[in-house]
Scaffold this motif. Structure first.
Motif, PDB file in Angstrom:
ATOM      1  N   TRP A   3       0.826  -1.198   0.000  1.00 48.21           N
ATOM      2  CA  TRP A   3       0.000   0.000   0.000  1.00 48.21           C
ATOM      3  C   TRP A   3       0.865   1.254   0.000  1.00 48.21           C
ATOM      4  N   ALA A   4       0.257   2.355  -0.451  1.00 48.72           N
ATOM      5  CA  ALA A   4       0.937   3.649  -0.443  1.00 48.72           C
ATOM      6  C   ALA A   4      -0.026   4.750  -0.040  1.00 48.72           C
ATOM      7  N   LEU A   5       0.495   5.703   0.710  1.00 43.58           N
ATOM      8  CA  LEU A   5      -0.175   6.977   0.944  1.00 43.58           C
ATOM      9  C   LEU A   5       0.582   8.025   0.138  1.00 43.58           C
ATOM     10  N   GLU A   6      -0.085   8.658  -0.789  1.00 47.06           N
ATOM     11  CA  GLU A   6       0.540   9.732  -1.563  1.00 47.06           C
ATOM     12  C   GLU A   6       0.265  11.045  -0.857  1.00 47.06           C
ATOM     13  N   LEU A   7       1.332  11.711  -0.446  1.00 48.57           N
ATOM     14  CA  LEU A   7       1.210  12.913   0.365  1.00 48.57           C
ATOM     15  C   LEU A   7       1.333  14.163  -0.508  1.00 48.57           C
ATOM     16  N   VAL A   8       0.453  15.134  -0.254  1.00 45.67           N
ATOM     17  CA  VAL A   8       0.354  16.321  -1.099  1.00 45.67           C
ATOM     18  C   VAL A   8       0.286  17.588  -0.259  1.00 45.67           C
ATOM     19  N   ARG A   9       0.571  18.711  -0.904  1.00 45.79           N
ATOM     20  CA  ARG A   9       0.392  20.019  -0.281  1.00 45.79           C
ATOM     21  C   ARG A   9      -1.001  20.569  -0.530  1.00 45.79           C
ATOM     22  N   ASP A  10      -1.647  20.075  -1.579  1.00 36.50           N
ATOM     23  CA  ASP A  10      -2.970  20.577  -1.955  1.00 36.50           C
ATOM     24  C   ASP A  10      -3.721  19.448  -2.655  1.00 36.50           C
ATOM     25  N   ARG A  11      -4.852  19.053  -2.119  1.00 36.28           N
ATOM     26  CA  ARG A  11      -5.610  17.962  -2.720  1.00 36.28           C
ATOM     27  C   ARG A  11      -6.214  18.347  -4.065  1.00 36.28           C
ATOM     28  N   ASP A  12      -6.575  19.615  -4.210  1.00 38.92           N
ATOM     29  CA  ASP A  12      -7.204  20.037  -5.462  1.00 38.92           C
ATOM     30  C   ASP A  12      -6.205  20.048  -6.612  1.00 38.92           C
ATOM     31  N   THR A  13      -5.015  20.603  -6.373  1.00 39.78           N
ATOM     32  CA  THR A  13      -4.009  20.667  -7.443  1.00 39.78           C
ATOM     33  C   THR A  13      -3.148  19.403  -7.485  1.00 39.78           C
ATOM     34  N   ARG A  14      -3.179  18.618  -6.410  1.00 41.51           N
ATOM     35  CA  ARG A  14      -2.380  17.401  -6.261  1.00 41.51           C
ATOM     36  C   ARG A  14      -0.882  17.691  -6.255  1.00 41.51           C
TER      37      ARG A  14
END
Length: 457
Positions: free
Chosen positions: A375-386
């Motif tokens: 499994w992976a969690l993809e970590l982002v600064r902004d969910r809208d812009t990804r």
């Protein structure tokens, strides 16, 4: 969560090991003056500990190879027994451990993959698989995905698509890279799994066309991409690749070095989609890396090509008895302890729901994906812009958010596997639901660090 129960601390021994390591050991993938490897005193099951008595829950399975966990007693015993019987013998001889390991591997492989060429690890396996494809087809090109890792030897690193290949270029001629499916960051501007599948296959067909199908020996792919994101393909993608290979006479190589032997809740990841490749490369989980071992599982048609033609390749330690004995014990334990079934159930009932719960609580989690214990969690600064939490291939200060996240995991007694802007949840296949809950609790705390860098609404 950090525990010293039943673990003896010996800081002086740890300090001496660290001193000797820094004086004499040259580490892979590292600037030698910028690392401080942790001296490890022991391990058991899903845990390992250092010489200060600090215990860590291993959510990395070391390098995603410890499928049976640390110090599985049956595998350790098999190595000890084989060492007392016959430590080594050259590959030209027949050996009971080697023969039985090959039989057991072929027995769980799909379709007519009935022969095994043993190597010392995954990189040598992909090297030899490409060689078999080139020789048996009389063609020279090998197509590999950009988001891939196939090993660090000369040919394997060329087939690798991620940045680790850059420093080794130019290397093996004839490798052509293509884009595989990745809906969250679709290179094809797809909005659904169906669109991603259709467009990825169209792109692959077009690449074959412009390269000249008659020049393409093989397409090598990770059925579920490992280090580059735990990318589970759309439902019909692997079947589509198989159909393209059949149409153009191309050898399909499934690199199952990381995804195989229970990791995806199947013996091999391709089993989930009922696809049979021509060659499967394996290593890691076949014996949890207790002794170096890898190999290529070969279809009857490719094996037949070499019936009257010598295969121009070999290794001094191919099918090493200690390694093969550990594989026999490992595969037997997989059957006896229902490891594959446990991995599948753990992913469906425990890991997946728990990680989706984390995503609901932490805005920095852009996507949760995976299956089995992969499994992976993809970590982002902004969910809208990804926007990723850190840039692609970030180093130094640019990588600080992920560095801080990993440090916070360790502070809470969890050893994570991080790569770029992702943390991978890849514990041993026999980890318990209670241990998963313990690890998820640590992730929950560490994700507060990632959330501090979140800039979205």
């Amino acid at each position: 969560m950090t525990s010293t129960t039943d673990i003896s601390a010996d800081p002086d021994a740890g300090a001496e090991i660290r001193r000797l390591d820094r004086t004499h050991v040259f580490h892979s993938w590292s600037a030698q003056g910028h690392i401080d490897p942790l001296p490890v005193a022991g391990g058991h099951g899903s845990y390992f500990w250092d010489y200060d008595g600090t215990r860590y829950l291993d959510f990395s399975s070391q390098l995603v190879n410890l499928n049976l966990g640390h110090q599985h007693p049956a595998v350790v015993a098999a190595i000890q027994e084989q060492a007392g019987k016959l430590v080594t013998i050259a590959p030209a001889f027949a050996n009971d451990a080697r023969s039985e390991a090959a039989r057991l591997i072929a027995e769980v492989a799909p379709g007519d993959l009935n022969s095994v060429f043993f190597t010392n690890g995954g990189a040598e396996a992909t090297e030899n698989a490409a060689r078999m494809a080139r020789l048996s087809t009389g063609r020279h090109k090998v197509m590999a995905a950009y988001r891939s890792y196939h090993g660090s030897t000369a040919g394997a690193i060329t087939m690798t698509g991620d940045p680790r290949r850059w420093a080794s270029e130019p290397a093996m001629a004839g490798v052509v890279h293509y884009w595989g499916p990745y809906l969250y960051r679709s290179p094809f501007f797809a909005t659904t799994e169906e669109e991603e599948c259709e467009r990825a296959l169209a792109h692959l067909r077009d690449t074959i066309m412009v390269e000249g199908a008659h020049t393409v020996a093989a397409i090598i792919l990770e059925p579920v991409v490992g280090t580059n994101g735990i990318l589970v393909p759309p439902e019909n993608y692997l079947a589509g690749v198989r159909a393209l290979c059949d149409e153009f006479g191309i050898v399909m190589i499934a690199d199952e070095v990381m995804a195989g032997f229970g990791r995806c809740g199947e013996w091999f990841a391709v089993d989930r989609w009922n696809v049979t490749p021509d060659l499967i490369t394996f290593a890691k989980g076949v014996n949890s890396g207790y002794v170096p071992l890898g190999g290529v599982i070969i279809s009857d048609s490719i094996a037949e090509y070499f019936r009257d033609r010598p295969f121009p390749g070999g290794l001094t330690y191919s099918g090493h008895p200690l390694a093969c004995a550990s594989a026999v014990a490992s595969i037997t334990a997989f059957h006896d302890e229902r490891i594959v079934e446990n991995a599948r159930t753990l992913g469906q009932d425990t890991i997946g729901p728990a990680l989706r719960g984390l995503a609901e609580r932490h805005p920095s989690v852009g996507e949760v994906r995976g299956l089995g214990v992969f499994w992976a969690l993809e970590l982002v600064r902004d969910r809208d812009t990804r926007e990723p939490l850190v840039p692609f291939n970030a180093t130094g200060d640019d990588a600080r958010p992920m560095t801080e996240f990993a440090a916070e995991c360790r502070k809470h007694g969890l050893w994570p596997f991080t790569h770029f802007n992702r943390t991978h949840v890849v514990p041993p296949c026999n980890t318990s639901p209670e241990e998963i809950a313990e690890g998820v609790e640590a992730l929950d705390a560490a994700l507060e660090v990632a959330d501090r860098y979140y800039t979205g609404a």
